[in-house]
Design a protein around this motif. Structure first.
Motif, PDB file in Angstrom:
ATOM      1  N   GLY A 101      28.942  51.267  32.728  1.00  0.00           N
ATOM      2  CA  GLY A 101      28.222  50.000  32.852  1.00  0.00           C
ATOM      3  C   GLY A 101      26.943  49.992  32.040  1.00  0.00           C
ATOM      4  N   ARG A 102      26.167  51.091  32.128  1.00  0.00           N
ATOM      5  CA  ARG A 102      24.922  51.168  31.351  1.00  0.00           C
ATOM      6  C   ARG A 102      25.207  51.204  29.850  1.00  0.00           C
ATOM      7  N   SER A 103      26.213  51.977  29.466  1.00  0.00           N
ATOM      8  CA  SER A 103      26.536  52.074  28.039  1.00  0.00           C
ATOM      9  C   SER A 103      27.040  50.749  27.491  1.00  0.00           C
ATOM     10  N   LEU A 104      27.880  50.065  28.274  1.00  0.00           N
ATOM     11  CA  LEU A 104      28.398  48.770  27.825  1.00  0.00           C
ATOM     12  C   LEU A 104      27.265  47.758  27.694  1.00  0.00           C
ATOM     13  N   GLY A 105      26.357  47.744  28.685  1.00  0.00           N
ATOM     14  CA  GLY A 105      25.215  46.831  28.613  1.00  0.00           C
ATOM     15  C   GLY A 105      24.339  47.119  27.413  1.00  0.00           C
ATOM     16  N   ALA A 106      24.053  48.406  27.162  1.00  0.00           N
ATOM     17  CA  ALA A 106      23.231  48.771  26.005  1.00  0.00           C
ATOM     18  C   ALA A 106      23.937  48.423  24.701  1.00  0.00           C
ATOM     19  N   PHE A 107      25.259  48.611  24.652  1.00  0.00           N
ATOM     20  CA  PHE A 107      26.017  48.285  23.431  1.00  0.00           C
ATOM     21  C   PHE A 107      25.939  46.794  23.138  1.00  0.00           C
ATOM     22  N   VAL A 108      26.118  45.970  24.173  1.00  0.00           N
ATOM     23  CA  VAL A 108      26.046  44.519  23.974  1.00  0.00           C
ATOM     24  C   VAL A 108      24.646  44.110  23.540  1.00  0.00           C
ATOM     25  N   GLU A 109      23.626  44.697  24.168  1.00  0.00           N
ATOM     26  CA  GLU A 109      22.250  44.370  23.794  1.00  0.00           C
ATOM     27  C   GLU A 109      21.961  44.725  22.340  1.00  0.00           C
ATOM     28  N   ASN A 110      22.361  45.922  21.929  1.00  0.00           N
ATOM     29  CA  ASN A 110      21.980  46.436  20.622  1.00  0.00           C
ATOM     30  C   ASN A 110      22.805  45.855  19.477  1.00  0.00           C
ATOM     31  N   HIS A 111      24.040  45.418  19.765  1.00  0.00           N
ATOM     32  CA  HIS A 111      24.924  45.007  18.677  1.00  0.00           C
ATOM     33  C   HIS A 111      25.327  43.529  18.726  1.00  0.00           C
ATOM     34  N   PHE A 112      25.109  42.861  19.846  1.00  0.00           N
ATOM     35  CA  PHE A 112      25.513  41.457  19.955  1.00  0.00           C
ATOM     36  C   PHE A 112      24.319  40.549  20.250  1.00  0.00           C
ATOM     37  N   VAL A 375      20.101  41.531  29.802  1.00  0.00           N
ATOM     38  CA  VAL A 375      21.544  41.380  29.603  1.00  0.00           C
ATOM     39  C   VAL A 375      22.265  42.652  30.014  1.00  0.00           C
ATOM     40  N   GLY A 376      21.755  43.796  29.527  1.00  0.00           N
ATOM     41  CA  GLY A 376      22.377  45.063  29.890  1.00  0.00           C
ATOM     42  C   GLY A 376      22.328  45.309  31.382  1.00  0.00           C
TER      43      GLY A 376
END
Length: 428
Positions: A101-112, A375-376
Motif C-alpha cells: 500500500g505504501r509503495s503503491l501510494g508513493a509510486f502514484v505520487e512520484n510518477h502520476f 494521495v499516497g
C-alpha cells in the motif's frame, strides 16, 4: 430505478465473476498439461527398454513435470502458502500488504500525481474548449440557469432576512454618508449648464407664467396676493391697487414675453450667473460644503430615510422570490444568456481559451503541491481496509490469469531443457 452505487456494485460483481472464470480455465489448462506430462512420463518409463527414443520422451516429460511443479509453487507462493504449509517466504502479497500500500501510494505520487504530468494532461484535454462547447448548447445553458435559480431560491428561503436587511441598511447608510453630495450637485449643475437646461427651464416657467397671466380667472387671486404680500389694510389704497391691477398684469405679461423672446436678456444672464456661482460655491466654498454635508447627514439619519432603507431588502427579496417561483425566472434566463455568451466567447476567442486553460493549469499546480502527499496516504488507507485474503484475491483476479502462463511456459521450457540435457548426456 436502481441507484448508481447498486448498479456499480453489480457491474463489479459481474466483472469479478468473469475474471474468476477465465482464471479457473487457465488453471485447469496448466494442471492438464502437468497431468499430461505425468501420463507421458509413465508411458515412456514403461517402454524405456523398447527403443532409445523413449528415453528422450521420458526426459522431456520428467523435466516438464519438474518445471510445472516449480512454477506452480512460485505462482501460488505469491498469494498463499502452498498446500497450506507456512513455508518461509510464501504468501508474499498478503504478508506485505502494508508495504504494498505504501509503495503503491508513493509510486502514484512520484510518477502520476506530478505538476508537469497533470499540466500536460490538462493541456491535452483543453477544458476551456470543452466548457465553451457545453455552455454554447442552449439546453445546457437553460439547465444551468434553472439550477442556479433553484440554488438561489433555496438560499433565500434559508437566509436570515432580518440580519440581511440590517446589513443592507447599514451599508447603504454608510455609502450615502461617504458620498460627497456637494461635488455631485456641482457636477450635475455643470452638466445642466452645458446642455442649456437652465434656459430651457426658464422658458418653460415663462410660458407657464404667461398662460397663467392670460387667464382672467386668475387676476383676482393675483391682486389679493399683492395686497397680502405688502400687508395693505387701507381701503383707499386697496381700491387704488385694484384699479391698477390690469395694468400691473399687462406689465408682467410684457416683461415675461420680452424675457422669453430675447436669448440675451439681462435676466437670463443674471440667472445663468447665479447658477454658475452656485456650482463654484459647491466645489470650493467650505461653508457651502459644510452646510450641504450637515443637511445630508440629517436627511440620512431621519426616520423616513431609515425606514425606506430598512424596507429595501424586504422589497428586493420579495421581488426576487416572486420571480424565482415563476415558470421562467428572469434570473434563470439571465444566467442562461450569460452562459451562452461565455460559451460563444470560449468557442471563438483563442486567447480567452488559453487564459482559462492557463488558469486551470496554475490552479492544478497549487492543488498538486498542497495535496499530493495525501494521495499516497489515501491509497494506503484504502488498502488497509482490505483483509489480507481480500487483497490477495483481488490481485490474483487482476493478474492471476497471466501468471498461469508462467506455469504453462515452465512446463514446456522445462521439458525442452530436460530433453537437451538428456541429448547432451547421450552425446558425451
Amino acid at each position: 430505478m436502481q441507484r448508481s452505487p447498486d448498479l456499480i456494485e453489480q457491474l463489479d460483481r459481474s466483472t469479478d465473476q468473469l475474471k474468476r472464470a477465465r482464471l479457473r480455465s487457465m488453471q485447469l489448462l496448466a494442471v492438464g498439461l502437468l497431468l499430461l506430462a505425468a501420463l507421458v512420463f509413465a508411458v515412456a518409463r514403461s517402454q524405456r527398454g523398447g527403443h532409445p527414443a523413449w528415453g528422450y520422451v521420458e526426459a522431456f516429460a520428467e523435466a516438464s513435470m519438474v518445471g510445472a511443479i516449480a512454477d506452480w509453487f512460485a505462482v501460488v507462493a505469491l498469494f498463499r502458502h502452498p498446500l497450506g504449509i507456512p513455508l518461509w517466504h510464501t504468501a508474499i502479497i498478503p504478508n506485505s500488504k502494508a508495504e504494498i500500500g505504501r509503495s503503491l501510494g508513493a509510486f502514484v505520487e512520484n510518477h502520476f500525481i506530478t505538476e508537469q504530468g497533470i499540466a500536460e494532461r490538462i493541456v491535452q484535454a483543453d477544458p476551456a474548449q470543452r466548457l465553451g462547447a457545453w455552455l454554447d448548447d442552449s439546453t445546457h445553458a437553460q439547465q444551468l440557469g434553472m439550477a442556479s435559480a433553484g440554488v438561489v431560491r433555496q438560499l433565500l428561503s434559508m437566509a436570515d432576512h432580518e440580519k440581511l436587511g440590517q446589513l443592507l441598511r447599514d451599508q447603504a447608510s454608510s455609502y450615502l454618508g461617504q458620498l460627497n453630495l456637494s461635488d455631485v450637485a456641482a457636477d450635475c449643475i455643470d452638466a445642466l449648464i452645458a446642455d442649456g437646461k437652465p434656459q430651457e427651464l426658464l422658458d418653460f416657467l415663462l410660458d407657464r407664467g404667461a398662460a397663467y397671466l392670460d387667464d382672467d380667472s386668475h387676476h383676482a387671486a393675483i391682486g389679493d396676493f399683492v395686497l397680502g404680500a405688502f400687508q395693505i389694510e387701507n381701503a383707499l389704497i386697496k381700491k387704488a391697487l385694484k384699479a391698477y391691477e390690469p395694468r400691473m398684469i399687462a406689465s408682467l405679461q410684457k416683461f415675461s414675453i420680452a424675457v422669453r423672446i430675447a436669448p440675451d436678456h439681462p435676466l437670463r444672464q443674471r440667472i445663468a450667473g447665479w447658477i454658475a456661482d452656485s456650482a463654484l460655491h459647491l466645489k470650493a466654498d467650505p461653508h457651502w460644503q459644510e452646510t450641504v454635508r450637515r443637511y445630508q447627514l440629517q436627511l440620512i439619519a431621519s426616520d423616513t430615510v431609515q425606514a425606506m432603507l430598512g424596507e429595501l431588502w424586504d422589497n428586493v427579496s420579495a421581488r426576487l422570490l416572486a420571480d424565482l417561483h415563476g415558470e421562467q425566472p428572469v434570473l434563470a434566463q439571465a444566467i442562461a444568456s450569460l452562459a451562452r455568451n461565455t460559451g460563444k466567447v470560449l468557442g471563438t476567442d483563442f486567447h480567452a481559451r488559453q487564459w482559462l486553460n492557463d488558469a486551470i493549469v496554475a490552479g492544478s499546480a497549487t492543488l498538486v503541491r498542497r495535496y499530493r502527499g495525501e494521495v499516497g496516504a489515501f491509497i494506503a488507507s484504502r488498502l488497509d481496509l482490505w483483509s489480507k485474503e481480500e487483497m490477495s484475491s483481488r490481485i490474483e483476479l487482476a493478474i492471476g490469469r497471466d501468471l498461469q502462463f508462467i506455469r504453462i511456459n515452465g512446463t514446456v521450457v522445462g521439458g525442452l531443457a530436460g530433453l537437451l540435457i538428456h541429448a547432451a548426456s547421450q552425446a558425451f
